[in-house]
Design a protein around this motif. Structure first.
Motif, PDB file in Angstrom:
ATOM      1  N   HIS A 110       0.843  -1.205   0.000  1.00 24.76           N
ATOM      2  CA  HIS A 110       0.000   0.000   0.000  1.00 24.76           C
ATOM      3  C   HIS A 110       0.877   1.254   0.000  1.00 24.76           C
ATOM      4  CE1 HIS A 110      -4.267  -0.866   0.230  1.00 24.76           C
ATOM      5  NE2 HIS A 110      -4.053  -1.860   1.090  1.00 24.76           N
ATOM      6  N   ASP A 111       1.850   1.302   0.918  1.00 23.63           N
ATOM      7  CA  ASP A 111       2.713   2.482   1.053  1.00 23.63           C
ATOM      8  C   ASP A 111       3.507   2.738  -0.220  1.00 23.63           C
ATOM      9  OD1 ASP A 111       1.791   2.754   3.635  1.00 23.63           O
ATOM     10  OD2 ASP A 111       3.573   1.881   4.586  1.00 23.63           O
ATOM     11  N   GLN A 112       4.058   1.676  -0.803  1.00 30.67           N
ATOM     12  CA  GLN A 112       4.866   1.831  -2.015  1.00 30.67           C
ATOM     13  C   GLN A 112       4.023   2.328  -3.191  1.00 30.67           C
ATOM     14  OE1 GLN A 112       6.359  -2.217  -2.102  1.00 30.67           O
ATOM     15  NE2 GLN A 112       8.387  -1.578  -1.394  1.00 30.67           N
ATOM     16  N   LEU A 113       2.818   1.798  -3.319  1.00 34.66           N
ATOM     17  CA  LEU A 113       1.942   2.202  -4.427  1.00 34.66           C
ATOM     18  C   LEU A 113       1.464   3.642  -4.258  1.00 34.66           C
ATOM     19  CD1 LEU A 113      -0.040  -1.138  -4.753  1.00 34.66           C
ATOM     20  CD2 LEU A 113       1.413  -0.125  -6.529  1.00 34.66           C
ATOM     21  N   HIS A 114       1.120   4.027  -3.016  1.00 33.54           N
ATOM     22  CA  HIS A 114       0.700   5.411  -2.770  1.00 33.54           C
ATOM     23  C   HIS A 114       1.867   6.375  -3.019  1.00 33.54           C
ATOM     24  CE1 HIS A 114      -3.427   5.035  -1.503  1.00 33.54           C
ATOM     25  NE2 HIS A 114      -3.127   4.078  -0.640  1.00 33.54           N
ATOM     26  N   ALA A 115       3.085   5.969  -2.668  1.00 36.27           N
ATOM     27  CA  ALA A 115       4.260   6.811  -2.909  1.00 36.27           C
ATOM     28  C   ALA A 115       4.475   7.021  -4.407  1.00 36.27           C
ATOM     29  CB  ALA A 115       5.500   6.175  -2.279  1.00 36.27           C
ATOM     30  N   LEU A 116       4.281   5.976  -5.199  1.00 43.19           N
ATOM     31  CA  LEU A 116       4.398   6.111  -6.654  1.00 43.19           C
ATOM     32  C   LEU A 116       3.339   7.072  -7.204  1.00 43.19           C
ATOM     33  CD1 LEU A 116       5.128   2.618  -8.304  1.00 43.19           C
ATOM     34  CD2 LEU A 116       6.540   4.685  -8.383  1.00 43.19           C
ATOM     35  N   ILE A 133       8.302  -3.000  -7.544  1.00 44.46           N
ATOM     36  CA  ILE A 133       7.007  -3.041  -6.844  1.00 44.46           C
ATOM     37  C   ILE A 133       6.057  -3.997  -7.554  1.00 44.46           C
ATOM     38  CG2 ILE A 133       4.994  -1.682  -6.163  1.00 44.46           C
ATOM     39  CD1 ILE A 133       6.905   0.734  -5.891  1.00 44.46           C
ATOM     40  N   ASP A 134       6.049  -3.925  -8.884  1.00 41.88           N
ATOM     41  CA  ASP A 134       5.188  -4.811  -9.671  1.00 41.88           C
ATOM     42  C   ASP A 134       5.547  -6.269  -9.400  1.00 41.88           C
ATOM     43  OD1 ASP A 134       3.203  -4.940 -12.024  1.00 41.88           O
ATOM     44  OD2 ASP A 134       4.832  -6.203 -12.720  1.00 41.88           O
ATOM     45  N   GLU A 135       6.839  -6.556  -9.374  1.00 42.08           N
ATOM     46  CA  GLU A 135       7.302  -7.922  -9.132  1.00 42.08           C
ATOM     47  C   GLU A 135       6.956  -8.358  -7.714  1.00 42.08           C
ATOM     48  OE1 GLU A 135       8.595 -11.470 -10.210  1.00 42.08           O
ATOM     49  OE2 GLU A 135       8.628  -9.750 -11.566  1.00 42.08           O
ATOM     50  N   ALA A 136       7.084  -7.435  -6.757  1.00 44.53           N
ATOM     51  CA  ALA A 136       6.770  -7.764  -5.361  1.00 44.53           C
ATOM     52  C   ALA A 136       5.298  -8.135  -5.218  1.00 44.53           C
ATOM     53  CB  ALA A 136       7.110  -6.581  -4.452  1.00 44.53           C
ATOM     54  N   LEU A 137       4.419  -7.377  -5.854  1.00 42.70           N
ATOM     55  CA  LEU A 137       2.984  -7.657  -5.733  1.00 42.70           C
ATOM     56  C   LEU A 137       2.630  -8.996  -6.367  1.00 42.70           C
ATOM     57  CD1 LEU A 137       0.037  -5.258  -6.028  1.00 42.70           C
ATOM     58  CD2 LEU A 137      -0.028  -7.352  -7.341  1.00 42.70           C
ATOM     59  N   HIS A 138       2.959  -9.156  -7.644  1.00 41.40           N
ATOM     60  CA  HIS A 138       2.585 -10.390  -8.341  1.00 41.40           C
ATOM     61  C   HIS A 138       3.312 -11.602  -7.749  1.00 41.40           C
ATOM     62  CE1 HIS A 138       0.152  -8.729 -11.683  1.00 41.40           C
ATOM     63  NE2 HIS A 138       0.888  -7.651 -11.489  1.00 41.40           N
ATOM     64  N   GLY A 139       4.568 -11.410  -7.368  1.00 36.76           N
ATOM     65  CA  GLY A 139       5.318 -12.516  -6.772  1.00 36.76           C
ATOM     66  C   GLY A 139       4.773 -12.923  -5.418  1.00 36.76           C
ATOM     67  N   THR A 140       4.376 -11.925  -4.619  1.00 36.20           N
ATOM     68  CA  THR A 140       3.809 -12.205  -3.294  1.00 36.20           C
ATOM     69  C   THR A 140       2.541 -13.039  -3.416  1.00 36.20           C
ATOM     70  OG1 THR A 140       4.736 -10.211  -2.278  1.00 36.20           O
ATOM     71  CG2 THR A 140       2.779 -11.150  -1.248  1.00 36.20           C
ATOM     72  N   LEU A 141       1.684 -12.678  -4.368  1.00 34.51           N
ATOM     73  CA  LEU A 141       0.435 -13.411  -4.539  1.00 34.51           C
ATOM     74  C   LEU A 141       0.705 -14.850  -5.004  1.00 34.51           C
ATOM     75  CD1 LEU A 141      -2.034 -10.833  -6.131  1.00 34.51           C
ATOM     76  CD2 LEU A 141      -1.364 -11.173  -3.752  1.00 34.51           C
ATOM     77  N   SER A 142       1.642 -15.013  -5.925  1.00 29.91           N
ATOM     78  CA  SER A 142       1.974 -16.354  -6.414  1.00 29.91           C
ATOM     79  C   SER A 142       2.464 -17.238  -5.281  1.00 29.91           C
ATOM     80  CB  SER A 142       3.042 -16.271  -7.511  1.00 29.91           C
ATOM     81  OG  SER A 142       2.524 -15.664  -8.669  1.00 29.91           O
ATOM     82  N   GLU A 143       3.305 -16.687  -4.419  1.00 25.43           N
ATOM     83  CA  GLU A 143       3.832 -17.469  -3.291  1.00 25.43           C
ATOM     84  C   GLU A 143       2.728 -17.772  -2.277  1.00 25.43           C
ATOM     85  OE1 GLU A 143       7.174 -15.456  -1.642  1.00 25.43           O
ATOM     86  OE2 GLU A 143       8.304 -15.472  -3.530  1.00 25.43           O
ATOM     87  N   ALA A 144       1.874 -16.773  -2.018  1.00 23.06           N
ATOM     88  CA  ALA A 144       0.823 -16.945  -1.014  1.00 23.06           C
ATOM     89  C   ALA A 144      -0.215 -17.967  -1.447  1.00 23.06           C
ATOM     90  CB  ALA A 144       0.141 -15.610  -0.734  1.00 23.06           C
ATOM     91  N   ALA A 145      -0.355 -18.180  -2.753  1.00 23.24           N
ATOM     92  CA  ALA A 145      -1.338 -19.149  -3.250  1.00 23.24           C
ATOM     93  C   ALA A 145      -0.990 -20.566  -2.816  1.00 23.24           C
ATOM     94  CB  ALA A 145      -1.444 -19.062  -4.766  1.00 23.24           C
ATOM     95  N   GLY A 146       0.286 -20.801  -2.480  1.00 25.17           N
ATOM     96  CA  GLY A 146       0.685 -22.097  -1.932  1.00 25.17           C
ATOM     97  C   GLY A 146       0.849 -23.203  -2.961  1.00 25.17           C
ATOM     98  N   ASN A 147       1.065 -22.845  -4.225  1.00 24.65           N
ATOM     99  CA  ASN A 147       1.276 -23.843  -5.270  1.00 24.65           C
ATOM    100  C   ASN A 147       2.570 -23.497  -5.998  1.00 24.65           C
ATOM    101  OD1 ASN A 147       1.244 -25.310  -7.760  1.00 24.65           O
ATOM    102  ND2 ASN A 147      -0.955 -25.581  -7.581  1.00 24.65           N
ATOM    103  N   PRO A 148       3.702 -24.097  -5.596  1.00 25.15           N
ATOM    104  CA  PRO A 148       5.003 -23.738  -6.174  1.00 25.15           C
ATOM    105  C   PRO A 148       5.077 -23.899  -7.685  1.00 25.15           C
ATOM    106  CG  PRO A 148       5.302 -25.056  -4.195  1.00 25.15           C
ATOM    107  CD  PRO A 148       3.837 -25.099  -4.523  1.00 25.15           C
ATOM    108  N   GLN A 149       4.441 -24.926  -8.232  1.00 24.52           N
ATOM    109  CA  GLN A 149       4.499 -25.128  -9.679  1.00 24.52           C
ATOM    110  C   GLN A 149       3.755 -24.012 -10.413  1.00 24.52           C
ATOM    111  OE1 GLN A 149       4.109 -29.100 -11.389  1.00 24.52           O
ATOM    112  NE2 GLN A 149       4.053 -29.961  -9.332  1.00 24.52           N
ATOM    113  N   ASP A 175      -2.864   4.548 -13.450  1.00 23.73           N
ATOM    114  CA  ASP A 175      -3.918   3.530 -13.518  1.00 23.73           C
ATOM    115  C   ASP A 175      -3.432   2.197 -12.956  1.00 23.73           C
ATOM    116  OD1 ASP A 175      -5.731   5.259 -14.647  1.00 23.73           O
ATOM    117  OD2 ASP A 175      -5.294   4.666 -16.708  1.00 23.73           O
ATOM    118  N   THR A 176      -2.198   1.843 -13.286  1.00 25.63           N
ATOM    119  CA  THR A 176      -1.643   0.580 -12.784  1.00 25.63           C
ATOM    120  C   THR A 176      -1.564   0.590 -11.262  1.00 25.63           C
ATOM    121  OG1 THR A 176      -0.383   0.148 -14.803  1.00 25.63           O
ATOM    122  CG2 THR A 176       0.389  -0.921 -12.791  1.00 25.63           C
ATOM    123  N   CYS A 177      -1.121   1.711 -10.698  1.00 22.43           N
ATOM    124  CA  CYS A 177      -1.039   1.816  -9.231  1.00 22.43           C
ATOM    125  C   CYS A 177      -2.422   1.640  -8.598  1.00 22.43           C
ATOM    126  CB  CYS A 177      -0.450   3.163  -8.826  1.00 22.43           C
ATOM    127  SG  CYS A 177       1.328   3.313  -9.123  1.00 22.43           S
TER     128      CYS A 177
END
Length: 217
Positions: A110-116, A133-149, A175-177
Motif C-alpha cells: 500500500h505504502d509503495q503504491l501510494h508513494a508512486l 514493486i510490480d514484481e513484489a505484488l505479483h510474486g507475493t500473490l503467487s507465493e501466497a497461493a501455496g502452489n510452487p508449480q 492507472d496501474t497503481c
C-alpha cells in the motif's frame, strides 16, 4: 545434479543475467558471450553456463546453432499469447492468495503504491522501482497461493512479457497503481472473488492499452 553451493552461485548468476535482459542492457537479438558475462559478473564460467541453460529453458534465450545463445526478441504475438495465459491463471492465484498475505506485507505494498502515485506529476518514475514493486505484488500473490508449480509458471510468463518493448507505458503508471491497490485491498480483506476480479480487470486493461497503442501506429 548441482550441489547446494553450486546451485546458489548459478542462481546468483541467473538473477544478474535476468536483470541485464529485463533492463535492456542485454538487448533483444544480441548474442550472449559466456566468457564476457563471467568476467562482468566476476564469476567462473560454470555457474554462468548453468544460469544460461536455465534462461534458455525458460525461453528467454534462444540457441542459434554454433553461434551460441541469443536474447529472445519478443514478437507481439508472443507477448499476447503469454498475457492470455496470465489472464487465465493470475485471477485464480489472487483468489487463492486472499487473506493469506501477512498484514505487514500488504501495508508495505500500500505504502509503495501510494508513494508512486504521489510522485507521478514530478517526472518519469524510476523504471527499476516500478518493476520492483510490480514484481513484489505479483510474486507475493503467487507465493501466497501455496502452489510452487503454479508460481513458477507465472514467474516464467511474467519474465517473458517484461521483455517486450511495449512493457514501459508511462501513461499507464497511475492507472496501474490504482489497479494494484484494488488487488491489495481485496487480498487484505480476504475477499477472493474481489481479488480475482481486480486482477482480471488489471490484466485486461494492460492488454487493451497495448492493443490501442498498436492501433495508433
Amino acid at each position: 545434479m548441482l550441489n547446494a553451493p553450486d546451485k546458489r552461485l548459478a542462481m546468483q548468476a541467473y538473477e544478474q543475467i535476468l536483470g541485464l535482459i529485463q533492463s535492456g542492457q542485454a538487448k533483444p537479438g544480441e548474442l550472449v558471450n559466456e566468457r564476457r558475462l563471467a568476467e562482468t559478473l566476476n564469476m567462473s564460467r560454470t555457474p554462468v553456463r548453468d544460469a544460461l541453460l536455465m534462461l534458455e529453458g525458460e525461453g528467454l534465450l534462444l540457441r542459434q546453432g554454433g553461434r551460441g545463445l541469443q536474447v529472445r526478441q519478443m514478437r507481439i504475438e508472443d507477448y499476447m499469447d503469454a498475457l492470455q495465459i496470465r489472464m487465465l491463471l493470475e485471477p485464480a492465484v489472487a483468489r487463492m492468495a486472499a487473506g493469506r498475505v501477512a498484514p505487514e506485507v500488504t501495508r508495505r505494498l500500500h505504502d509503495q503504491l501510494h508513494a508512486l502515485l504521489a510522485q507521478k506529476d514530478s517526472g518519469p518514475a524510476d523504471r527499476a522501482v516500478v518493476r520492483e514493486i510490480d514484481e513484489a505484488l505479483h510474486g507475493t500473490l503467487s507465493e501466497a497461493a501455496g502452489n510452487p508449480q503454479l508460481s513458477q509458471i507465472i514467474g516464467m510468463l511474467r519474465r517473458q512479457t517484461q521483455m517486450f518493448d511495449l512493457r514501459s507505458m508511462p501513461e499507464r503508471l497511475a492507472d496501474t497503481c490504482r489497479e494494484h491497490l484494488d488487488i491489495v485491498t481485496a487480498i487484505e480483506a480476504g475477499d477472493g472473488a474481489a481479488a480475482a476480479s481486480a486482477m482480471a480487470a488489471h490484466l485486461g486493461r494492460v492488454r487493451d492499452s497495448i492493443i490501442n497503442r498498436l492501433a495508433r501506429r
